[in-house]
Design a protein around this motif. Structure first.
Motif, PDB file in Angstrom:
ATOM      1  N   SER A  31       0.828  -1.210   0.000  1.00 20.98           N
ATOM      2  CA  SER A  31       0.000   0.000   0.000  1.00 20.98           C
ATOM      3  C   SER A  31       0.861   1.258   0.000  1.00 20.98           C
ATOM      4  O   SER A  31       0.562   2.237  -0.690  1.00 20.98           O
ATOM      5  CB  SER A  31      -0.934  -0.005   1.213  1.00 20.98           C
ATOM      6  OG  SER A  31      -1.875  -1.048   1.097  1.00 20.98           O
ATOM      7  N   GLU A  32       1.963   1.225   0.793  1.00 20.40           N
ATOM      8  CA  GLU A  32       2.889   2.360   0.811  1.00 20.40           C
ATOM      9  C   GLU A  32       3.580   2.508  -0.543  1.00 20.40           C
ATOM     10  O   GLU A  32       3.789   3.633  -1.039  1.00 20.40           O
ATOM     11  CB  GLU A  32       3.933   2.178   1.908  1.00 20.40           C
ATOM     12  CG  GLU A  32       3.376   2.289   3.314  1.00 20.40           C
ATOM     13  CD  GLU A  32       4.441   2.055   4.359  1.00 20.40           C
ATOM     14  OE1 GLU A  32       5.510   2.698   4.271  1.00 20.40           O
ATOM     15  OE2 GLU A  32       4.219   1.218   5.262  1.00 20.40           O
ATOM     16  N   ASP A  35       1.610   4.287  -3.168  1.00 18.47           N
ATOM     17  CA  ASP A  35       1.449   5.735  -2.993  1.00 18.47           C
ATOM     18  C   ASP A  35       2.323   6.525  -3.967  1.00 18.47           C
ATOM     19  O   ASP A  35       2.080   7.715  -4.203  1.00 18.47           O
ATOM     20  CB  ASP A  35       1.801   6.125  -1.555  1.00 18.47           C
ATOM     21  CG  ASP A  35       0.715   5.700  -0.563  1.00 18.47           C
ATOM     22  OD1 ASP A  35      -0.422   5.446  -1.017  1.00 18.47           O
ATOM     23  OD2 ASP A  35       1.012   5.597   0.644  1.00 18.47           O
ATOM     24  N   GLN A  64      -5.955  -2.485  -4.265  1.00 11.79           N
ATOM     25  CA  GLN A  64      -4.581  -2.445  -4.770  1.00 11.79           C
ATOM     26  C   GLN A  64      -4.531  -2.791  -6.260  1.00 11.79           C
ATOM     27  O   GLN A  64      -3.853  -2.115  -7.048  1.00 11.79           O
ATOM     28  CB  GLN A  64      -3.703  -3.407  -3.969  1.00 11.79           C
ATOM     29  CG  GLN A  64      -3.470  -2.992  -2.536  1.00 11.79           C
ATOM     30  CD  GLN A  64      -2.810  -4.075  -1.702  1.00 11.79           C
ATOM     31  OE1 GLN A  64      -2.713  -5.228  -2.113  1.00 11.79           O
ATOM     32  NE2 GLN A  64      -2.342  -3.690  -0.513  1.00 11.79           N
ATOM     33  N   TRP A  67      -5.918   0.016  -8.339  1.00 12.07           N
ATOM     34  CA  TRP A  67      -5.018   1.162  -8.315  1.00 12.07           C
ATOM     35  C   TRP A  67      -3.936   1.025  -9.394  1.00 12.07           C
ATOM     36  O   TRP A  67      -3.634   1.973 -10.114  1.00 12.07           O
ATOM     37  CB  TRP A  67      -4.410   1.262  -6.927  1.00 12.07           C
ATOM     38  CG  TRP A  67      -3.783   2.578  -6.555  1.00 12.07           C
ATOM     39  CD1 TRP A  67      -2.516   2.779  -6.140  1.00 12.07           C
ATOM     40  CD2 TRP A  67      -4.402   3.855  -6.528  1.00 12.07           C
ATOM     41  NE1 TRP A  67      -2.294   4.100  -5.865  1.00 12.07           N
ATOM     42  CE2 TRP A  67      -3.447   4.797  -6.094  1.00 12.07           C
ATOM     43  CE3 TRP A  67      -5.691   4.320  -6.846  1.00 12.07           C
ATOM     44  CZ2 TRP A  67      -3.711   6.160  -5.965  1.00 12.07           C
ATOM     45  CZ3 TRP A  67      -5.954   5.676  -6.717  1.00 12.07           C
ATOM     46  CH2 TRP A  67      -4.977   6.575  -6.288  1.00 12.07           C
TER      47      TRP A  67
END
Length: 594
Positions: A31-32, A35, A64, A67
């Motif tokens: 997730s980081e 970004d 995810q 994204w």
């Protein structure tokens, strides 16, 4: 237009960003890592294909995957190439979205066999065998992976007949089964408890040269144990050149399941290496065979050796505490779960509810249930209803059914077994009739043998013998031993000797080693003074080695729980116990004489 790595100044920072992305994702911080994507998208820079493929393969949530897919679209790749499309399909299905996975597949400009197998596997893993079959029938070409995916998918979905038909078709095409083909077949053997099929699969495994495959041989041992063929299982195990931990553990579980707990214990202590699953198998075996004390002793040893228990270990130990009504040890296990921040699953939470209930602490059971945030599992509701039923709160259990439905949880067959039993214990005849009639009509749960057994027991306890007969005549299936045992109880309540004799004879044919029918006939004949008939029943019991099941009592003394039966001589302190009993009996006799 996407900037070129060699021509754009902005792209000079790409290797650094890519390294950061890879480092974060490889540490499980995807997730980081993601970004960073908006920064790249804003400058029109797309990550290299291999980096994107790696990131997609790491996705564990639908957010995810979406994204990364959005990053592709924003950087000019609305239709990903075959490699990325295949990775996206796999990620979407893995994250539970068959719609998005299929959408990517349908929009692919060029598909390869891997693309087709990818969607096929996604459907199969989600248990969606109907769309999987439609896709399978449309495939321009199929390989062994395609066939194995369908075979294993049908087997896991419980459609064993279709799985076997598919396997026969596969063999007719002259294709050679792989180890995964046999894994699917062995799953079928276990589900069907079909030992004949297990032997055929075993023969094919040896014939095709897989006799040294440890995983397959362990699966064959497992299939034989679950079919109740411990002799065959032991033979395969003994012939294995290399015995892995799963093979040893399977044998332990098999012997425990078959009731040979001593042999299971021997195998367990012979194991050169044990893992937490091995310990759990032995603990569960002790619980299943009524040796809950030994289960808790083994659990204590396991903890002393710092072997980490899993969800099944705690569930089995809590079951042992419930069986013994051992609140002290149950609280210790609960405290350990809290102290170690153990994330208990629904089974463990249900076991805690059951343990507190059976130890007489319904308020704690209710408190644990109420503190569960996500009550979407029907097993948790069933356990709480059962707890209320055990404490004679039948109406509260029925009210909980409405709360469960209101929470969006559908009742299953166990729900109605619990509720009918609750009505029986609380004498709620009218409520039971309404529940029984609503099962199929309102909830699409069709009454089976266990439901009829509970319902007949309830009607019999209420003295509605004619209604019992009426329900038996209405049964769409032939009554099995559970229904007949309930009917036998009804006959006993109403002293209906004629019907009782008929039912008992049927039961003795169905369950020749069960004592219930023999004990019923013996007590009825004794009450009528028919001692010759009593003698015949006892002789029949001796000839068939039938023993009346003894009730077990427990006594907690200090830190130990002692179990004993009538005329028990197995306790290590039996001499002292019987000496004290004789002394007490003598005092009682003296008091009576005086």
């Amino acid at each position: 237009m996407v900037a070129s790595l060699s021509k754009s100044r902005s792209s000079r920072s790409l290797p650094c960003v890519a390294r950061s992305l890879l480092q974060l994702s490889s540490r499980g911080r995807l997730s980081e890592a993601l970004d960073f994507l908006p920064r790249l998208s804003d400058t029109g820079i797309r990550l290299p294909t291999n980096t994107l493929a790696f990131l997609i393969s790491r996705c564990t949530t639908l957010k995810q995957a979406k994204w990364i897919h959005l990053h592709l679209k924003l950087t000019g790749l609305k239709k990903p190439n075959t490699l990325l499309a295949n990775h996206l399909i796999e990620a979407y299905f893995r994250c539970g979205s068959e719609f998005l996975g299929r959408k990517v597949f349908d929009e692919m400009a060029s598909r390869n066999l891997y693309s087709w197998n990818n969607v096929l596997s996604g459907y199969a893993k989600l248990g969606r065998m109907r769309p999987a079959r439609k896709l399978f029938d449309r495939m321009p070409e199929r390989d062994i992976v395609s066939w194995n995916t369908m075979l294993i998918g049908y087997a896991k979905a419980g459609d064993c007949g279709e799985a076997l038909r598919l396997y026969k078709e596969f063999l007719k095409l002259g294709m050679r089964p792989s180890k995964f083909s046999f894994a699917g077949l062995l799953t079928i053997c276990v589900k069907l408890r079909e030992v004949g099929l297990a032997r055929q699969v075993h023969g094919q495994v040896l014939l095709l040269g897989y006799s040294l495959n440890i995983v397959l041989l362990s699966s064959i041992v497992d299939a034989y144990t679950k079919c109740g063929e411990m002799t065959d299982a032991r033979r395969v195990f003994d012939e294995m050149e290399v015995k892995d931990v799963p093979a040893w553990t399977t044998l332990v579980s098999g012997y425990a399941r078959s009731g040979d707990i001593n042999r299971a214990s021997e195998i367990f202590h012979e194991m050169p290496v044990k893992n937490p699953i091995s310990w759990t198998a032995m603990i569960a075996g002790y619980v299943r065979n009524g040796l809950s004390n030994r289960a808790l002793e083994l659990f204590t040893k396991m903890m002393a050796l710092r072997i980490l228990p899993d969800q099944f270990t705690f569930s089995s130990c809590l079951c042992a505490c419930a069986t013994l009504a051992d609140l002290k040890h149950g609280k210790q296990i609960h405290a350990h779960l809290i102290r170690t921040n153990f994330r208990a699953n629904t089974i463990v939470v249900g076991s805690l509810v059951d343990m507190y209930s059976k130890c007489g602490n319904l308020s704690y059971a209710q408190l644990i249930f109420d503190r569960v945030n996500d009550k979407k599992e029907v097993i948790l509701w069933n356990t709480m209803m059962s707890a209320l039923s055990q404490h004679g709160l039948g109406k509260s259990a029925i009210e909980m059914l409405n709360s469960m439905i209101g929470s969006g949880v559908k009742p299953d067959r166990i729900t109605f077994v619990v509720l009918l039993s609750a009505c029986s214990h609380s004498g709620l005849v009218a409520e039971a009739v309404r529940l029984f009639e609503s099962m199929a009509r309102d909830h699409q749960v069709f009454p089976d043998q266990e439901h009829y057994a509970c319902f007949i027991d309830l009607l019999g306890r209420a003295g509605l013998f004619h209604e019992v007969v009426h329900q038996l005549k209405k049964m769409p299936i032939k009554p099995d031993d559970r229904v007949l045992n309930s009917l036998l109880g009804v006959c006993k309540i109403h002293s209906n000797v004629a019907l009782g004799e008929e039912v008992a004879e049927h039961l003795m044919k169905l369950q020749p080693s069960s004592s219930a029918a023999y004990v019923f006939l013996s007590s009825v004949y004794a009450a009528l003074g028919r001692w010759d008939s009593v003698a015949k029943v006892k002789k029949l019991m001796n000839d068939r080695s039938v023993r009346k099941e003894r009730a077990i009592s427990w006594l907690e003394s200090g830190d130990e729980v002692h179990s004993f039966t009538v005329s028990d001589v197995s306790h290590p302190m039996k001499e002292e116990i019987y000496a004290v009993l004789d002394h007490i009996t003598g005092h009682v006799d003296e008091e009576d004489e005086s």
